[in-house]
Design an enzyme around this catalytic site. Structure first.
Site, PDB file in Angstrom:
ATOM      1  N   HIS A 194     -36.454  -7.169  -3.477  1.00  0.00           N
ATOM      2  CA  HIS A 194     -36.796  -6.297  -4.607  1.00  0.00           C
ATOM      3  C   HIS A 194     -36.686  -4.837  -4.164  1.00  0.00           C
ATOM      4  O   HIS A 194     -37.104  -4.514  -3.059  1.00  0.00           O
ATOM      5  CB  HIS A 194     -38.222  -6.583  -5.055  1.00  0.00           C
ATOM      6  CG  HIS A 194     -38.697  -5.654  -6.126  1.00  0.00           C
ATOM      7  ND1 HIS A 194     -38.307  -5.789  -7.440  1.00  0.00           N
ATOM      8  CD2 HIS A 194     -39.504  -4.558  -6.073  1.00  0.00           C
ATOM      9  CE1 HIS A 194     -38.860  -4.827  -8.158  1.00  0.00           C
ATOM     10  NE2 HIS A 194     -39.583  -4.060  -7.349  1.00  0.00           N
ATOM     11  N   THR A 254       1.664  -8.905  -4.542  1.00  0.00           N
ATOM     12  CA  THR A 254       1.231  -8.206  -5.757  1.00  0.00           C
ATOM     13  C   THR A 254      -0.125  -7.564  -5.516  1.00  0.00           C
ATOM     14  O   THR A 254      -0.350  -6.394  -5.851  1.00  0.00           O
ATOM     15  CB  THR A 254       1.093  -9.236  -6.911  1.00  0.00           C
ATOM     16  OG1 THR A 254       2.339  -9.906  -7.084  1.00  0.00           O
ATOM     17  CG2 THR A 254       0.680  -8.569  -8.202  1.00  0.00           C
ATOM     18  N   GLU A 272       9.562 -12.195   3.361  1.00  0.00           N
ATOM     19  CA  GLU A 272       9.074 -11.316   2.283  1.00  0.00           C
ATOM     20  C   GLU A 272      10.159 -10.289   1.971  1.00  0.00           C
ATOM     21  O   GLU A 272      10.632  -9.588   2.863  1.00  0.00           O
ATOM     22  CB  GLU A 272       7.769 -10.630   2.692  1.00  0.00           C
ATOM     23  CG  GLU A 272       7.271  -9.561   1.720  1.00  0.00           C
ATOM     24  CD  GLU A 272       7.062 -10.049   0.275  1.00  0.00           C
ATOM     25  OE1 GLU A 272       6.214 -10.922   0.070  1.00  0.00           O
ATOM     26  OE2 GLU A 272       7.765  -9.558  -0.640  1.00  0.00           O
TER      27      GLU A 272
HETATM   28  P1  FAD Z   1       1.785 -12.535  -4.813  1.00  0.00           P
HETATM   29  O1  FAD Z   1       0.675 -11.648  -4.429  1.00  0.00           O
HETATM   30  O2  FAD Z   1       2.456 -12.296  -6.115  1.00  0.00           O
HETATM   31  O3  FAD Z   1       2.833 -12.453  -3.628  1.00  0.00           O
HETATM   32  C1  FAD Z   1       4.030 -13.123  -3.650  1.00  0.00           C
HETATM   33  C2  FAD Z   1       4.996 -12.383  -2.765  1.00  0.00           C
HETATM   34  O4  FAD Z   1       6.164 -13.189  -2.643  1.00  0.00           O
HETATM   35  C3  FAD Z   1       5.475 -11.051  -3.310  1.00  0.00           C
HETATM   36  O5  FAD Z   1       5.251 -10.031  -2.360  1.00  0.00           O
HETATM   37  C4  FAD Z   1       6.960 -11.239  -3.565  1.00  0.00           C
HETATM   38  O6  FAD Z   1       7.734 -10.084  -3.248  1.00  0.00           O
HETATM   39  C5  FAD Z   1       7.294 -12.363  -2.607  1.00  0.00           C
HETATM   40  N1  FAD Z   1       8.450 -13.166  -3.009  1.00  0.00           N
HETATM   41  C6  FAD Z   1       8.717 -13.679  -4.226  1.00  0.00           C
HETATM   42  N2  FAD Z   1       9.850 -14.402  -4.191  1.00  0.00           N
HETATM   43  C7  FAD Z   1      10.284 -14.349  -2.922  1.00  0.00           C
HETATM   44  C8  FAD Z   1      11.397 -14.905  -2.247  1.00  0.00           C
HETATM   45  N3  FAD Z   1      12.275 -15.672  -2.877  1.00  0.00           N
HETATM   46  N4  FAD Z   1      11.553 -14.625  -0.941  1.00  0.00           N
HETATM   47  C9  FAD Z   1      10.667 -13.833  -0.256  1.00  0.00           C
HETATM   48  N5  FAD Z   1       9.601 -13.301  -0.848  1.00  0.00           N
HETATM   49  C10 FAD Z   1       9.399 -13.556  -2.164  1.00  0.00           C
HETATM   50  N6  FAD Z   1      -6.608 -10.901  -8.471  1.00  0.00           N
HETATM   51  C11 FAD Z   1      -7.868 -10.880  -8.025  1.00  0.00           C
HETATM   52  O7  FAD Z   1      -8.358 -11.899  -7.515  1.00  0.00           O
HETATM   53  N7  FAD Z   1      -8.636  -9.746  -8.098  1.00  0.00           N
HETATM   54  C12 FAD Z   1      -8.169  -8.610  -8.650  1.00  0.00           C
HETATM   55  O8  FAD Z   1      -8.870  -7.611  -8.710  1.00  0.00           O
HETATM   56  C13 FAD Z   1      -6.840  -8.606  -9.155  1.00  0.00           C
HETATM   57  N8  FAD Z   1      -6.332  -7.497  -9.712  1.00  0.00           N
HETATM   58  C14 FAD Z   1      -5.029  -7.509 -10.154  1.00  0.00           C
HETATM   59  C15 FAD Z   1      -4.544  -6.352 -10.770  1.00  0.00           C
HETATM   60  C16 FAD Z   1      -3.244  -6.330 -11.241  1.00  0.00           C
HETATM   61  C17 FAD Z   1      -2.717  -5.061 -11.881  1.00  0.00           C
HETATM   62  C18 FAD Z   1      -2.403  -7.473 -11.075  1.00  0.00           C
HETATM   63  C19 FAD Z   1      -0.989  -7.447 -11.552  1.00  0.00           C
HETATM   64  C20 FAD Z   1      -2.899  -8.623 -10.498  1.00  0.00           C
HETATM   65  C21 FAD Z   1      -4.214  -8.652 -10.035  1.00  0.00           C
HETATM   66  N9  FAD Z   1      -4.770  -9.799  -9.462  1.00  0.00           N
HETATM   67  C22 FAD Z   1      -6.066  -9.790  -9.026  1.00  0.00           C
HETATM   68  C23 FAD Z   1      -3.997 -11.040  -9.306  1.00  0.00           C
HETATM   69  C24 FAD Z   1      -3.512 -11.168  -7.857  1.00  0.00           C
HETATM   70  O9  FAD Z   1      -2.740 -10.041  -7.528  1.00  0.00           O
HETATM   71  C25 FAD Z   1      -2.691 -12.441  -7.686  1.00  0.00           C
HETATM   72  O10 FAD Z   1      -3.424 -13.553  -8.139  1.00  0.00           O
HETATM   73  C26 FAD Z   1      -2.325 -12.647  -6.225  1.00  0.00           C
HETATM   74  O11 FAD Z   1      -1.606 -11.551  -5.729  1.00  0.00           O
HETATM   75  C27 FAD Z   1      -1.505 -13.924  -6.055  1.00  0.00           C
HETATM   76  O12 FAD Z   1      -1.185 -14.090  -4.723  1.00  0.00           O
HETATM   77  P2  FAD Z   1       0.128 -14.904  -4.277  1.00  0.00           P
HETATM   78  O13 FAD Z   1       0.109 -14.852  -2.782  1.00  0.00           O
HETATM   79  O14 FAD Z   1       0.168 -16.205  -4.944  1.00  0.00           O
HETATM   80  O15 FAD Z   1       1.349 -14.076  -4.837  1.00  0.00           O
END
Ligand code: FAD
Ligand code: NAI
Length: 464
Positions: free
Chosen positions: A443, A43, A35
């Protein structure tokens, strides 16, 4: 294992990646997670789900007090004010607590955190910072990032994306949101509640694409009543900084006369794109599809043996719980178990007030598949919603007309995000509307509206 450093290397520690890493370790696999961010959680924990909900909760309480809604309940607050620094500090605290929690879980489960951004050297070798590691299995869980809008450059001052919109230190006089999707409505709600005028510019003719048509229309009505202004079927063609603010040029999506809108802050929220830049996917023999996503089969295996992918970087809704479930499933598949995610039953929630939630097919999509029955129940007729002064919305249950099996559930209700779990579980168990109608619900609860909507499918609700 002899010449591998790890059984499993996960790239990315978001809800997909960190959950996959912990599950793999629990299953006895030697696991590392790369990470690049300074804290774990991706995110969702750092700049998504968690900080947005911290602000949504605080701003909702503020509005209840400031609007006089609490006074109507007999809770009088004679002098009140907004302490935005404190509101932001509790957001930062929530993020710190939860990202720290993931770090603790990594240590507890003996998942090694490789700090840095990873890039493939070959299909089983990855470089992270100045360390090169080999792993028998590599899970790509790199998530997604903000889609840029040509002509509207985010400067994190007056033109912000979702991350900088979470960090504003002053309530904007006029916030213009480009995109009437989930982020636009959630973050628009935060800043509207604490005093901003909010205008949403949406390219399509309705907000919340992908949701049930009736829900989209009703949500639009409710948000308008709250003070949101909507410019639907409208596109932004230009954004220019003027002093501390921005002048946006917009025109009808179908073409026509342009007009300008002055804003103190513009939030660009037109969707997110998968993160694959910098991964050197070609060195692993991987390609992406037209939408930039990595395609997998049902087991989350990519076309390259030993390389797997999950979460926002693969097709499907970009949701944290979908990523988490895929994380568990992929780890189980790697361990030789059978990990499955039912992509037909992934709930989605918009955390506005009222909340908007759905699972399964929309009424429009269900109709295209065959004959259906629909039962609806208004929250206005639900005793708990009425007592709590939360009359907005309805619950809608859609069933297959022949089998009575539930194929979709949609709701607008103050606690729809919590209520939708019951609908998802019912659908996983193959429930009919009759099963739900004959299940005893406590309820007075909002959940009774779900039971009554199920009763309405067969034409016999009690309270309307
Ligand atoms: P991510 O959470 O995006 O994590 C990927 C990680 O990989 C990141 O930390 C990044 O730094 C890391 N990374 C990327 N490339 C590399 C690399 N080459 N080497 C090492 N590390 C790397 N979803 C919900 O279900 N409920 C919600 O309430 C919700 N609210 C949200 C609000 C906002 C403002 C946003 C922007 C999104 C929201 N989401 C919500 C969506 C949710 O955040 C994402 O669907 C979720 O985080 C996806 O998870 P992921 O593990 O696929 O990726
Ligand atoms: P979105 O896809 O939900 O909405 C984007 C909106 O922008 C759409 O309505 C689209 O028609 C519109 N749009 C696209 N281009 C436009 C343009 N040029 N001009 C005007 N409008 C335009 O994307 P959003 O809100 O950015 O969220 C990204 C993702 O994050 C979502 O897919 C969602 O799954 C996830 N998310 C989930 C949350 C939740 O589960 N509560 C909260 C926040 C985000």
């Amino acid at each position: 294992m002899a010449d591998y450093d790890f059984d499993v290397l996960v790239i990315g520690a978001g809800p997909g990646g960190y959950v996959a890493a912990i599950r793999a370790a629990q299953l006895g696999l030697k696991t590392a997670c790369a990470e690049g961010r300074a804290t774990l959680g991706g995110t969702c924990l750092n700049v998504g789900c968690i900080p947005s909900k911290a602000l949504l909760h605080a701003s909702e309480l503020y509005e209840e007090a400031a609007s006089g809604a609490l006074a109507k309940l007999g809770v009088k607050i004679d002098a009140m004010s907004l302490d935005i620094d404190a509101m932001q500090a509790q957001r930062v605290d929530a993020v710190k607590g939860l990202t720290g929690g993931v770090e603790f879980l990594f240590k507890k489960n003996k998942v090694e955190w490789l700090k840095g951004y990873a890039a493939f050297e070959s299909k089983d070798t990855v470089k992270v910072g100045d360390r090169t590691v080999r792993a028998k299995n590599i899970i790509i869980a790199t998530g997604s990032s903000v889609t840029p809008l040509p002509g509207v450059t985010v400067d994190n001052e007056a033109i912000v994306d979702s991350t900088s919109a979470l960090e504003l230190t002053k309530v904007p006089g006029h916030l213009v949101v480009i995109g009437g999707g989930v982020i636009g409505l959630e973050l628009g709600s935060v800043w509207r509640r604490v005093g901003a005028k909010v205008t949403v510019v949406e390219y399509l003719d309705q907000i919340l694409p992908g949701m049930d048509g009736e829900v989209r229309k009703e949500a639009n009505k409710i948000f308008k009543k709250q003070g949101f202004e909507f410019k639907l079927s409208t596109k932004v063609t230009k954004a220019e900084r003027k002093g501390a603010g921005v002048v946006l040029t917009v025109e009808p999506a179908a073409g026509g006369a342009a007009e300008t809108i002055e804003a103190d802050v513009v939030l660009v929220a037109i969707g997110r794109k998968p993160n694959t830049d910098g991964l050197a996917l070609d060195k692993a023999g991987l390609t992406v599809n037209k939408r930039g996503q990595i395609e997998t089969d049902h087991d989350f295996a990519t076309g390259v043996p030993g390389v797997w992918a999950i979460g926002d970087v693969i097709p499907g809704p970009m949701l944290a719980h979908k990523a988490e479930d895929e994380g568990i499933a992929v780890a189980e598949n790697i361990a030789g178990l059978t990990g499955i995610v039912n992509h037909d039953v992934i709930p989605s929630v918009v955390y506005t007030m009222p909340e908007i939630a759905g699972v399964g097919l929309t009424e429009e999509a269900a109709k295209e598949k065959g004959e259906i029955k629909v039962g609806k129940f208004p929250m206005l007729a639900n005793s708990r919603a009425k007592t709590n002064h939360e009359p907005w919305g309805f619950v809608k249950v859609i069933t297959d007309a022949k089998t009575d099996r539930v194929v979709g559930v949609w709701m607008i209700a103050s606690v729809a995000g919590t209520m939708i779990a019951q609908a998802a579980q019912a659908m996983e168990f193959g429930a009919t509307s009759e099963d739900i109608a004959y299940t005893c619900h406590a309820h007075p609860t909002h959940a009774e509206a779900f039971k009554e909507a199920a009763m309405a499918v067969l034409g016999k609700p009690i309270h309307v």
